[in-house]
Design a protein around this motif. Structure first.
Motif, PDB file in Angstrom:
ATOM      1  N   PHE A 114       0.853  -1.185   0.000  1.00 40.78           N
ATOM      2  CA  PHE A 114       0.000   0.000   0.000  1.00 40.78           C
ATOM      3  C   PHE A 114       0.890   1.236   0.000  1.00 40.78           C
ATOM      4  O   PHE A 114       1.778   1.378   0.845  1.00 40.78           O
ATOM      5  CB  PHE A 114      -0.926   0.002   1.216  1.00 40.78           C
ATOM      6  CG  PHE A 114      -1.958  -1.096   1.194  1.00 40.78           C
ATOM      7  CD1 PHE A 114      -3.096  -0.979   0.423  1.00 40.78           C
ATOM      8  CD2 PHE A 114      -1.777  -2.251   1.939  1.00 40.78           C
ATOM      9  CE1 PHE A 114      -4.054  -1.991   0.395  1.00 40.78           C
ATOM     10  CE2 PHE A 114      -2.720  -3.265   1.927  1.00 40.78           C
ATOM     11  CZ  PHE A 114      -3.861  -3.135   1.142  1.00 40.78           C
ATOM     12  N   GLN A 126      -1.558   0.998   5.222  1.00 41.59           N
ATOM     13  CA  GLN A 126      -2.466  -0.150   5.113  1.00 41.59           C
ATOM     14  C   GLN A 126      -3.831   0.183   5.711  1.00 41.59           C
ATOM     15  O   GLN A 126      -3.915   0.654   6.846  1.00 41.59           O
ATOM     16  CB  GLN A 126      -1.870  -1.351   5.844  1.00 41.59           C
ATOM     17  CG  GLN A 126      -2.751  -2.590   5.805  1.00 41.59           C
ATOM     18  CD  GLN A 126      -2.076  -3.795   6.417  1.00 41.59           C
ATOM     19  OE1 GLN A 126      -0.867  -3.942   6.323  1.00 41.59           O
ATOM     20  NE2 GLN A 126      -2.849  -4.660   7.049  1.00 41.59           N
ATOM     21  N   SER A 148      -8.019  -3.857   8.779  1.00 42.24           N
ATOM     22  CA  SER A 148      -8.222  -5.241   8.350  1.00 42.24           C
ATOM     23  C   SER A 148      -9.677  -5.525   8.002  1.00 42.24           C
ATOM     24  O   SER A 148      -9.967  -6.337   7.127  1.00 42.24           O
ATOM     25  CB  SER A 148      -7.756  -6.204   9.449  1.00 42.24           C
ATOM     26  OG  SER A 148      -6.360  -6.137   9.612  1.00 42.24           O
ATOM     27  N   LEU A 202     -10.390  -5.056   4.312  1.00 39.58           N
ATOM     28  CA  LEU A 202      -9.582  -5.771   3.320  1.00 39.58           C
ATOM     29  C   LEU A 202     -10.341  -6.994   2.813  1.00 39.58           C
ATOM     30  O   LEU A 202     -10.124  -8.126   3.240  1.00 39.58           O
ATOM     31  CB  LEU A 202      -8.238  -6.179   3.923  1.00 39.58           C
ATOM     32  CG  LEU A 202      -7.300  -5.034   4.310  1.00 39.58           C
ATOM     33  CD1 LEU A 202      -6.006  -5.585   4.885  1.00 39.58           C
ATOM     34  CD2 LEU A 202      -7.013  -4.135   3.117  1.00 39.58           C
ATOM     35  N   TYR A 224      -2.242   0.652  -4.665  1.00 34.25           N
ATOM     36  CA  TYR A 224      -1.510  -0.485  -4.113  1.00 34.25           C
ATOM     37  C   TYR A 224      -0.878  -1.306  -5.226  1.00 34.25           C
ATOM     38  O   TYR A 224      -1.286  -1.235  -6.384  1.00 34.25           O
ATOM     39  CB  TYR A 224      -2.426  -1.360  -3.248  1.00 34.25           C
ATOM     40  CG  TYR A 224      -3.571  -2.040  -3.975  1.00 34.25           C
ATOM     41  CD1 TYR A 224      -3.528  -3.390  -4.294  1.00 34.25           C
ATOM     42  CD2 TYR A 224      -4.727  -1.327  -4.314  1.00 34.25           C
ATOM     43  CE1 TYR A 224      -4.586  -4.019  -4.936  1.00 34.25           C
ATOM     44  CE2 TYR A 224      -5.794  -1.944  -4.957  1.00 34.25           C
ATOM     45  CZ  TYR A 224      -5.711  -3.291  -5.265  1.00 34.25           C
ATOM     46  OH  TYR A 224      -6.755  -3.911  -5.902  1.00 34.25           O
ATOM     47  N   PRO A 258       3.546  -5.781   8.282  1.00 31.46           N
ATOM     48  CA  PRO A 258       4.125  -5.943   6.939  1.00 31.46           C
ATOM     49  C   PRO A 258       5.542  -6.503   7.020  1.00 31.46           C
ATOM     50  O   PRO A 258       6.268  -6.271   7.987  1.00 31.46           O
ATOM     51  CB  PRO A 258       4.122  -4.507   6.387  1.00 31.46           C
ATOM     52  CG  PRO A 258       3.107  -3.775   7.203  1.00 31.46           C
ATOM     53  CD  PRO A 258       3.169  -4.395   8.574  1.00 31.46           C
ATOM     54  N   THR A 312       2.436  -6.238   2.717  1.00 35.07           N
ATOM     55  CA  THR A 312       1.434  -6.911   3.530  1.00 35.07           C
ATOM     56  C   THR A 312       1.142  -8.275   2.910  1.00 35.07           C
ATOM     57  O   THR A 312       0.822  -8.368   1.725  1.00 35.07           O
ATOM     58  CB  THR A 312       0.149  -6.076   3.593  1.00 35.07           C
ATOM     59  OG1 THR A 312       0.451  -4.809   4.185  1.00 35.07           O
ATOM     60  CG2 THR A 312      -0.905  -6.776   4.437  1.00 35.07           C
TER      61      THR A 312
END
Length: 695
Positions: free
Chosen positions: A235, A239, A242, A245, A286, A471, A476
């Protein structure tokens, strides 16, 4: 009384005759080169090659004659016959590698002359190349680098027929030779024009991803026990959380009662739901490094709006937001993409094609269907829903189903057991109303069935959800164990709405990306008992190094080459410019090598330089010498002509002879001996001048 002396294996090796030692060394190199092939060779080939190499080692130890041609032809016929029996042909990658391994081991049994040895070297180098048809990992690269060094060492030994050069000396010479060629290889690698990805050779050896074009209860749970890397994400602006994602993979909307598959529309294309993606908020940029998979679907962030052009791959986005290539992704890909974390998609008003997302097979899961219809009737009868807008009803019903999952005694587990063993037609009934133990696909599948039983469009989305918290090397990591299934239902005025039933029963799975980890192995458990963080650190370091290998070697494509050259200050990066730059760089490198060779040719050997100085000193004392005469010969002449006064000089010359030609010869001249010789000669010269009678 005699004392028993222990002899080490290294000492035994040094005492072997040179021919035996060199043969054993070459056998070890060939065995090392063959070992990585064992996993994809027929079992008979492994045993046959091992038997032939061991047989050759025994013959070398015993100084016995090699087998005759009849035996060799018989072994060749057996190898060819077994290869044909194993593969049905002797052509192609697998049979070709099998025959190469057999021929390399067989050639060792007839290596009688240098010509035979050179054939073995050629087969060995060719065998090294064949490894990269199966794997291009860093471990294989390092192992084959050792093989190259070993074969170069054997090649140098074959070109040094006189004497007994040590393996250490020859090994260093071959390593130095390889290092001298390394800059040329790096230059070629960096500047050779990339017309298409060059490193996707082992396509049929790619490791398949856990995602599939279909889903049954239990299929995602089996994938979630795989801890391997599915893809790496970089990213550019931090990031995201979560919980956001969601990497969208295959969308499954057709259900036959047992298996979910992609929808085959029963309405014309003009009547099917369009994507109608509506985004808001900032763009998330990303980079994706996608590991090989056997699907054509690229698992990207759900609202990815743009994907970088990938040479050799035509990628399009469908109405279900899937990014799909024309062919399965059988090689590692790296590309940039852009997505929005806030989005809506799908039609805002009803279209006829939505009816495909309501269909259920007749006669399957009757109790769940009845339960869903009863729930809808119950909610409609509640006073708070008396004036409920029918267009808002799907959200109310979805929230009621999620609330039931949250409070209905369900449990989230990797090992829910098999469902539908007695009757596949009641699989959802058994989970939803009886056992209530399941993984994400159990909850997503049941949620969609319940919504459809209430007459509402719904479908399943598979992919990955979440990623590693920390990461590694700026990337990641999304592992196979993050494979996930969630649901979408259609809401008028909004389009498709994501509903993740797993979040209702296991919030940590979605909010923090904490997937259920598979049970550790014996070795991993032992390390965890000693130091819980040790395995995590080791794995992170290994994955960081492996990621560098993948990024800068395996994925060094045209885009990475252009970016590197731009960072070096080159603005023109067309293939014509690349060719000119490569030719110029190679010419400069060749000129440098030629200049170095010219300088080396004119440079005097250190031992020769030392002897020239000593001869000049002896000549000043009246002792002449020829260029070919050794220090020992000069020592005898000094004793003859100078007698006792010249004994010190003669002793130093004898010592020099041992330093250069003795068993423990020095690599470089002893400068201290030269200084002592000059001092002794100066002292002797002064004595001779003061006492002429000494002559």
């Amino acid at each position: 009384m005699k004392l028993a002396l222990t002899v080490t294996p290294w000492q035994r090796l040094r005492r072997l005759p040179r021919e035996t030692r060199d043969t054993l060394f070459l056998l070890g190199v060939i065995a090392w080169t063959i070992v990585p092939h064992v996993s994809h060779l027929p079992l008979w080939c492994v045993f046959l090659a091992a038997a032939m190499l061991l047989w050759r080692a025994k013959l070398a130890f015993a100084h016995a004659p090699l087998p005759g041609r009849r035996v060799l032809f018989a072994l060749l016929a057996v190898s060819a016959g077994l290869t044909y029996w194993s593969f049905g042909t002797v052509l192609g990658k697998d049979p070709g590698v099998t025959m190469t391994v057999a021929l390399t081991a067989l050639k060792m049994l007839e290596a009688r002359a240098r010509r035979d040895a050179f054939v073995v070297f050629f087969l060995g180098f060719f065998l090294i190349l064949t490894h990269f048809l199966y794997s291009q990992s860093m471990a294989v690269g390092v192992a084959m680098l050792v093989s190259v060094w070993g074969l170069l060492t054997s090649l140098v030994l074959a070109n040094m027929p006189v004497g007994r050069p040590s393996l250490k000396q020859v090994g260093w010479l071959s390593a130095r030779t390889a290092l001298l060629g390394a800059p040329l290889m790096v230059l070629m690698f960096m500047l050779f024009p990339r017309i298409a990805p060059l490193w996707g050779v082992p396509k049929d050896g790619a490791t398949p991803t856990g995602l599939s074009n279909s889903m049954r209860l239990g299929s995602v749970a089996s994938v979630a026990q795989d801890d391997s890397v599915a893809m790496r994400i970089k990213f550019y602006a931090g990031q995201p959380a979560s919980s956001t994602l969601y990497f969208r993979g295959p969308v499954l909307a057709q259900f036959d009662g047992v298996e979910w598959t992609a929808l085959k529309p029963s309405f014309p294309a003009a009547l099917t739901p369009l994507a109608e993606l509506r985004v808001a908020g900032p763009v998330t940029q990303y980079e994706v490094t996608l590991e090989p998979q056997r699907l054509a679907v690229l698992p990207l962030l759900e609202a990815t709006v743009q994907v970088e052009v990938i040479p050799g791959f035509k990628i399009t986005q469908g109405n279900d937001l899937q990014w799909t290539a024309e062919q399965p992704v059988l090689e590692r890909l790296r590309f940039d993409a852009q997505a929005h974390m806030t989005f809506r998609h799908g039609p805002l008003t009803p279209v006829l094609g939505l009816q495909d997302h309501v269909a259920l097979p007749a006669g399957f899961n009757p109790r769940t269907v009845a339960w869903a219809q009863a729930l809808r009737q119950k909610l409609r009868q509640e006073p708070r829903n008396a004036n409920l807008d029918p267009d808002r009803e799907p959200r109310v019903l979805a929230q009621a189903v999620l609330r039931h999952i949250r409070t209905g005694g369900y449990s989230y587990t990797l090992t829910p057991g098999l469902y539908g063993e007695l009757d596949p037609r009641t699989t959802i009934d058994e989970f939803w109303l009886d056992r209530k133990n399941g993984f994400c696909e159990h909850f997503a599948s049941s949620f969609v069935v319940v919504m459809r039983a209430m007459g509402l469009p719904a479908r399943i989305v598979t992919g990955y959800q979440g990623a590693d918290e920390e990461p590694v090397d700026g990337y990641t990591i999304v592992r196979q164990r993050y494979a996930h299934a969630w649901a979408e239902y259609w809401q008028a005025g909004e389009g498709w709405v994501r509903a993740d039933p797993t979040a209702a029963v296991a919030p940590d799975r979605v909010e923090r990306g904490r997937s259920l980890a598979p049970p550790p192995g014996i070795v991993e458990s032992a390390f965890d008992n000693i130091n819980p963080a040790l395995m995590a650190n080791l794995r992170a370091n290994w994955e960081a190094v492996n990621n560098r290998w993948n990024q800068w070697v395996m994925n060094y494509s045209r885009n990475q080459q252009v970016n590197l050259l731009k960072r070096l200050g080159l603005s023109n990066t067309g293939w014509e410019d690349m060719v000119r730059l490569l030719i110029g760089a190679l010419s400069a490198l060749a000129s440098s090598v030629a200049l170095w060779a010219w300088w080396e040719q004119r440079r005097v050997d250190p031992w020769t330089r030392q002897m020239l100085r000593l001869r000049a000193v002896l000549l000043s004392l009246g002792i002449s010498s020829a260029d070919h005469e050794a220090p020992r010969k000069l020592a005898q002449r000094v004793r003859t002509q100078l007698g006792e006064p010249g004994q010190a000089l003669a002793d130093l010359l004898d010592k020099l002879d041992l330093q250069r030609y003795g068993r423990n010869a020095l690599r470089w001249p002893d400068t201290q001996l030269t200084r002592r010789f000059n001092a002794a000669a100066k002292l002797l010269k002064s004595r001779l001048e003061s006492q002429p009678t000494l002559r």
